[in-house]
Design a protein around this motif. Structure first.
Motif, PDB file in Angstrom:
ATOM      1  N   GLU A   3       0.795  -1.222   0.000  1.00 55.80           N
ATOM      2  CA  GLU A   3       0.000   0.000   0.000  1.00 55.80           C
ATOM      3  C   GLU A   3       0.833   1.281   0.000  1.00 55.80           C
ATOM      4  OE1 GLU A   3      -4.403   1.248   1.424  1.00 55.80           O
ATOM      5  OE2 GLU A   3      -3.240   0.011   2.806  1.00 55.80           O
ATOM      6  N   PRO A   4       1.933   1.385   0.766  1.00 57.82           N
ATOM      7  CA  PRO A   4       2.750   2.600   0.678  1.00 57.82           C
ATOM      8  C   PRO A   4       3.302   2.849  -0.725  1.00 57.82           C
ATOM      9  CG  PRO A   4       3.290   1.376   2.656  1.00 57.82           C
ATOM     10  CD  PRO A   4       2.401   0.486   1.830  1.00 57.82           C
ATOM     11  N   ARG A  50       0.328   3.984  -3.035  1.00 55.05           N
ATOM     12  CA  ARG A  50      -0.045   5.385  -2.777  1.00 55.05           C
ATOM     13  C   ARG A  50       0.841   6.362  -3.554  1.00 55.05           C
ATOM     14  NH1 ARG A  50      -0.506   4.572   3.690  1.00 55.05           N
ATOM     15  NH2 ARG A  50      -2.687   3.907   3.817  1.00 55.05           N
ATOM     16  N   GLN A  51       2.057   5.928  -3.847  1.00 54.97           N
ATOM     17  CA  GLN A  51       2.980   6.766  -4.616  1.00 54.97           C
ATOM     18  C   GLN A  51       2.815   6.580  -6.122  1.00 54.97           C
ATOM     19  OE1 GLN A  51       7.162   6.655  -3.024  1.00 54.97           O
ATOM     20  NE2 GLN A  51       6.273   5.176  -1.575  1.00 54.97           N
ATOM     21  N   TYR A  71      -6.461   0.514  -6.196  1.00 56.77           N
ATOM     22  CA  TYR A  71      -5.278   1.196  -6.731  1.00 56.77           C
ATOM     23  C   TYR A  71      -5.045   0.782  -8.185  1.00 56.77           C
ATOM     24  CZ  TYR A  71      -4.119   2.627  -1.963  1.00 56.77           C
ATOM     25  OH  TYR A  71      -4.147   3.195  -0.718  1.00 56.77           O
TER      26      TYR A  71
END
Length: 274
Positions: A60-61, A64-65, A88
């Protein structure tokens, strides 16, 4: 292109070996328990080959980018997490049977009834989750290709043998357009991965382990059938190539995160009946 490869277990090592064939791809392996420390170099994409319960925390990190991520199956260890990750747009999920030469030829079938059997000897790996997410998830995801509608009915039976979770599961799933009967075991004496597709016009007998395919065209009076010729492609190499195309030019990845998340939801629906 610079890749981060999370996890250096059996699947991670396979990924690392296959990636060596891509001269324009560099790889940092990240697996602190095995001595591979996190990389400080920014990546263009990532492959996550760690246990399912770690997928959210790792992927997830990155997502998110906007970094493309290939998550090996299952997308997550719960339907709630799977649904969140599936939102995503840079997420791909590695359901490897989607890249089998057997699937490439039989995916055009239109079955009314699907019967699968996926058996493996006990390895001691993956016992933190049931055989549903460990092994049956492959066939659940494939069945959604044939039966995309809502689940109407589910029945299952499960047995624990060598772990605190279910090691053997048999399930029956009913959809508006057909029925799937699935069996999975990770305590089998010999490995076995088959799918049988029964339609009104034809019948397909698919062996994913031995990579053989047989078809009978019932609508033409054919009750003997014939072997279907298959290519000799390597499924993991095909999976990696599809992901690299997705990273480079946005070519759609064959297994969508949405379908992968639905497969986890099916696994939870089955487990609720056990």
């Amino acid at each position: 292109m610079h890749l981060h490869l999370y996890g250096y277990g059996s699947m991670g090592r396979l990924h690392a070996k296959k990636l060596e064939k891509h001269a324009d791809v560099s790889v940092d392996i990240i697996d602190p328990p095995k001595g591979y420390a996190p990389s400080t170099k920014r990546c263009d994409a990532a492959i996550v080959a760690t246990p399912g319960q770690t997928h959210c925390a790792i992927a997830e990190p990155l997502l998110r980018q906007g970094i493309p991520v290939l998550l090996e199956k299952p997308i997550a260890s719960s339907a709630k997490d799977a649904q969140r990750l599936s939102q995503y747009p840079t997420l791909c999920v590695g359901h490897i049977e989607r890249f089998s030469p057997v699937w490439e030829r039989c995916k055009s079938a239109r079955p009314r009834f699907v019967q699968t059997e996926r058996l493996a000897p006990f390895s001691g790996r993956g016992t933190d989750s049931s055989v549903l997410l460990d092994i049956m998830i492959h066939d659940l995801e494939l069945c959604l290709h044939f039966f995309p509608g809502e689940l109407l009915d589910v029945r299952g039976i499960g047995i624990s043998v060598c772990s605190s979770t279910y090691d053997i599961v048999n399930a029956r799933l009913e959809f508006p357009s057909g029925v799937a009967q699935l069996s999975a075991s990770r305590v089998s004496r010999v490995p076995h991965r088959t799918m049988r597709l029964f339609g009104t016009e034809d019948y397909w007998s698919c062996d994913f382990k031995n990579r053989t395919l047989h078809r009978m065209e019932w609508s033409k009076g054919d009750l003997a059938g014939a072997s279907v010729p298959l290519s000799s492609v390597d499924p993991l190499e095909q999976e990696q190539a599809a992901f690299l195309r997705f990273v480079r030019d946005g070519t759609p990845f064959p297994c969508s995160a949405t379908t992968a998340a639905r497969a986890v939801s099916l696994a939870e629906a089955i487990e609720a009946t056990l």
